[in-house]
Design a protein around this motif. Structure first.
Motif: not given
Length: 282
Positions: A51-63
């Motif tokens: 899901p887009v919302s989950t993808t964004f949270r994961l990307l933000s964490t890895m960023r």
């Protein structure tokens, strides 16, 4: 502490161990970025089926940890420097520099020109090892120096074995700036050149980065067929002549092949091993 939604018992692990869903998804995103050279949030979510919302949270964490980077210019997500550092920990087990260096020395001695080893990093060629020729007029690239991929022999060799998405993203983000009047600056011409490089198994920088200098490069692959580095010689165009091109090409291709063989074995190579190779036949 993880709750039940963060775990998936046995799924995809192959050994009965629990899979941490968030970690599994994060690694899937990193794998997708590595394969495609980056992408938008929606593209990443679609390709990974997250899901887009989950993808964004994961990307933000890895960023925050430096594993991915976000480009404000094109709103794209890309592999970060921390992921590169972690990946390099694997190469410390099979050190391509340690393997290649003695072969580069022999290549320099037989060709009479500077021998190089380089890799791709962040869309550029990075020179990681060099054995300089004894000629007063010779090529010199200090360890860690960078070059545009489209304007160098090793760069074109590496680029020829990258996914099409990577090549497209590189052209879109970095452009094809002319270093000399011989540099390939047209995307279609570059793609045709990369196909030629793949077909013939070696690449030529014909004064495309520095006037009056030529470079001949060949690939080094890992055991699963992924290109990990390129070997080349660089020298004056008056010495690396078209009449002698086949001779120099054969030298470079053979050294790249020896390097690849020992990378696949996964052992550092000793000088006495080199003495036993059938290199004199070149």
């Amino acid at each position: 502490m993880l709750n039940n939604s963060d775990r998936r018992a046995g799924s995809g692990s192959g050994d009965g161990a629990e899979v941490v869903v968030a970690l599994d998804r994060g690694l899937a995103i990193l794998d997708r970025l590595a394969q495609h050279g980056g992408g938008s949030l929606s593209d990443i979510a679609r390709d990974t089926k997250i899901p887009v919302s989950t993808t964004f949270r994961l990307l933000s964490t890895m960023r925050r940890r430096g594993f991915v980077e976000f480009s404000e210019r094109d709103q794209g997500w890309y592999i970060g420097t921390r992921a590169y550092c972690v990946g390099n920990a694997y190469h410390s087990r099979i050190n391509v520099v340690e393997v290649a260096h003695p072969f580069l020395r022999q290549l320099m001695e037989r060709a009479g020109e500077t021998a190089n080893l380089a890799i791709e990093n962040n869309g550029e060629v990075v020179f990681i090892c060099q054995v300089e020729a004894n000629n007063p007029l010779r090529a010199h690239f200090s360890s860690g120096s960078r070059a545009p991929m489209h304007a160098s022999g090793i760069g074109k060799m590496l680029l020829a074995h990258m996914p099409d998405d990577f090549v497209d993203a590189l052209i879109a983000q970095r452009g094809l700036e002319a270093a000399t009047r011989h540099t390939i600056t047209d995307p279609q011409a570059l793609r045709a050149e990369l196909q030629r490089v793949r077909d013939q198994g070696w690449a030529l920088d014909d004064e495309e980065r520095i006037l009056d200098m030529r470079c001949i490069a060949a690939p080094v692959f890992d055991p699963v067929g992924t290109i990990v580095a390129g070997v080349s010689i660089s020298g004056l165009a008056t010495r690396l002549t078209r009449q002698e091109m086949n001779h120099y090409r054969d030298l470079v291709v053979r050294v790249a092949g020896f390097t690849q063989y020992w990378v696949e074995i996964g052992k550092p190579i000793q000088d006495e091993v080199i003495a036993r190779t059938e290199y004199e036949g070149v």
